[in-house]
Motif scaffolding. Structure first.
Motif, mmCIF file in Angstrom:
data_model
loop_
_atom_site.group_PDB
_atom_site.id
_atom_site.type_symbol
_atom_site.label_atom_id
_atom_site.label_comp_id
_atom_site.label_asym_id
_atom_site.label_seq_id
_atom_site.Cartn_x
_atom_site.Cartn_y
_atom_site.Cartn_z
ATOM 1 N N ASN A 14 50.455 59.727 36.374
ATOM 2 C CA ASN A 14 49.760 60.797 34.826
ATOM 3 C C ASN A 14 50.320 62.313 34.838
ATOM 4 O O ASN A 14 50.509 62.266 33.662
ATOM 5 C CB ASN A 14 48.673 61.271 35.559
ATOM 6 N N PHE A 19 48.318 60.287 31.055
ATOM 7 C CA PHE A 19 47.206 59.564 32.394
ATOM 8 C C PHE A 19 47.907 58.232 31.148
ATOM 9 O O PHE A 19 48.178 57.718 30.232
ATOM 10 C CB PHE A 19 45.387 59.792 31.288
ATOM 11 N N ASP A 20 48.033 57.215 32.822
ATOM 12 C CA ASP A 20 48.758 55.650 32.471
ATOM 13 C C ASP A 20 49.721 55.435 32.193
ATOM 14 O O ASP A 20 50.022 54.635 32.294
ATOM 15 C CB ASP A 20 47.569 54.835 31.779
ATOM 16 N N HIS A 136 48.134 48.297 35.366
ATOM 17 C CA HIS A 136 48.519 49.755 34.568
ATOM 18 C C HIS A 136 49.957 49.999 35.035
ATOM 19 O O HIS A 136 50.334 49.345 35.985
ATOM 20 C CB HIS A 136 47.958 50.885 34.057
ATOM 21 N N ASP A 138 52.232 52.860 35.313
ATOM 22 C CA ASP A 138 52.821 54.066 35.387
ATOM 23 C C ASP A 138 53.055 55.075 37.119
ATOM 24 O O ASP A 138 54.222 56.075 37.109
ATOM 25 C CB ASP A 138 52.040 55.357 34.901
ATOM 26 N N ASN A 139 52.886 53.959 37.969
ATOM 27 C CA ASN A 139 53.241 53.971 39.627
ATOM 28 C C ASN A 139 54.483 53.164 39.430
ATOM 29 O O ASN A 139 55.871 53.247 40.078
ATOM 30 C CB ASN A 139 52.944 54.071 40.737
ATOM 31 N N THR A 181 41.087 53.506 42.911
ATOM 32 C CA THR A 181 41.882 53.810 41.759
ATOM 33 C C THR A 181 40.415 53.251 41.017
ATOM 34 O O THR A 181 39.881 54.229 40.383
ATOM 35 C CB THR A 181 43.065 53.376 41.271
ATOM 36 N N ARG A 185 38.366 55.895 38.470
ATOM 37 C CA ARG A 185 38.054 54.880 36.752
ATOM 38 C C ARG A 185 37.458 54.994 36.208
ATOM 39 O O ARG A 185 37.304 55.700 35.532
ATOM 40 C CB ARG A 185 39.278 53.834 36.473
ATOM 41 N N ARG A 232 38.020 63.795 37.022
ATOM 42 C CA ARG A 232 38.164 63.405 38.456
ATOM 43 C C ARG A 232 38.299 64.618 39.631
ATOM 44 O O ARG A 232 37.825 64.492 40.403
ATOM 45 C CB ARG A 232 39.959 62.907 38.809
HETATM 46 N N1 HSE Z 1 47.314 55.649 35.919
HETATM 47 C C1 HSE Z 1 46.534 55.497 36.968
HETATM 48 C C2 HSE Z 1 44.903 56.470 37.464
HETATM 49 C C3 HSE Z 1 46.955 55.611 38.697
HETATM 50 O O1 HSE Z 1 45.418 57.255 37.168
HETATM 51 O O2 HSE Z 1 43.750 55.355 37.570
HETATM 52 C C4 HSE Z 1 46.562 55.144 39.435
HETATM 53 O O3 HSE Z 1 46.361 53.913 39.875
#
Ligand code: HSE
Length: 306
Positions: A14, A19-20, A136, A138-139, A181, A185, A232
């Motif tokens: 992120n 984000f994502d 997703h 992004d990690n 997670t 979310r 969050r």
């Molecule tokens: N982009 C994801 C999230 C990363 O923030 O939910 C965590 O897996």
């Protein structure tokens, strides 16, 4: 070569405004895994140390991504996987991604590298989805490619590698509480205000530009998240105090690492990153919550053989 040992790094997803889609790779913390060919067909998890995770291949993140690759192969042998888990699940620094990436990277090396990194990410997405209940990358992308990456699209998968300024360091505090997670979310809104969306994509665009041009002031001005963080951050003890303290200590900015509870900050230079560590520590020492702190240069290599 029948056996390989690898280091699969932790990552920060992120990066505030992305984000994502945006993420970067750490070098000071990660899992180790051994992958070996075996006569017995299929994928077999034979050892797990560090955390209590399932041995059943279909229930294990590393197993699911390995199976996704294995199903595309026509081979008369199988693979054993040993997992030495250092990244706590639910920490917000890409624990599931490190597992998902490690198995497919190791298998690919033993097979003579038939797949490129984007294809490996496709397999790893299946493992990541087991943990986070959505697909997703992004990690996964920074763990595989190293450095900063932007996931332009998941389907079809398109990953862009973004340069990392030489003097950029991350400091990450990991409070020892678990935030799944999927739960993190679930607190997010389904719709966002257009004015917030405009601010967010302006910040993401300028952050990417700042990384390309090593413009540390612009990195600092762009590290803002007006969409996800307000929701969050309420799940993370002392989030606002940590953020305030690290900015006072000289950090360029800070935000939630992935889905939390870890908090990341970026700094210009190792000295500042260490001061930021002290600032984070001073906030959390006033609580009863245990924590780890990592100071890391941006890892431009990603997952590697050790
Ligand atoms: N982009 C994801 C999230 C990363 O923030 O939910 C965590 O897996």
């Amino acid at each position: 070569m029948n056996e390989i040992k690898i280091f699969s790094p932790a990552t920060v997803a992120n990066v505030a405004c992305g984000f994502d889609v945006l993420g970067f790779c750490l070098d000071s913390v990660g899992d180790e895994m051994v992958v070996r060919k075996t006569n017995k067909k299929g994928i077999h998890i034979t050892k797990i140390e560090g955390f209590n995770l399932p041995y059943e291949t279909e229930l294990n993140v590393a197993g699911v991504s390995a199976l996704a690759m294995y199903k595309t192969l026509d081979v008369d042998f199988g693979f054993e996987i040993e997992i030495y888990k250092n990244i706590k699940p639910g920490s917000g620094i890409g624990s599931s991604a490190a597992s998902a990436v490690g198995s497919v990277y190791g298998m690919n090396e033993l097979l003579g590298k038939p797949f490129n990194k984007t294809q490996l990410t496709e397999f790893a997405i299946k493992g990541e989805a087991l943990a986070s209940k959505c697909e997703h990358a992004d990690n996964l992308a920074p763990a595989l490619f190293g450095g900063f990456t932007l996931v332009k699209s998941v389907s079809p998968l398109q990953i862009l590698e973004i340069p990392s300024p030489d003097d950029l360091y991350a400091t990450i505090i990991h409070p020892q509480i678990e935030i799944k997670t999927s739960e993190s979310r679930a607190v997010l809104p389904k719709e966002v205000a257009l004015s917030d969306a405009i601010e967010q994509w302006a910040n993401l665009g300028s952050l990417v530009h700042a990384l390309h041009t090593s413009d540390y002031n612009l990195i600092s001005n762009s590290l803002k998240d007006v969409i996800v963080e307000p929701h969050r951050s309420q799940l993370i003890p002392q989030f606002n105090e940590v953020k305030k303290a690290v900015i006072e200590a000289g950090a360029l900015g800070a935000g939630i690492s992935g889905s939390g509870p870890s908090i990341f900050s970026l700094s210009k230079g190792l000295e500042t990153a260490k001061k930021v560590k002290d600032a984070m520590q001073s906030v959390y020492l006033k609580t009863v919550i245990e924590f780890d702190i990592h100071v890391s240069k941006i890892n431009i290599d990603g997952v590697k053989i050790i």
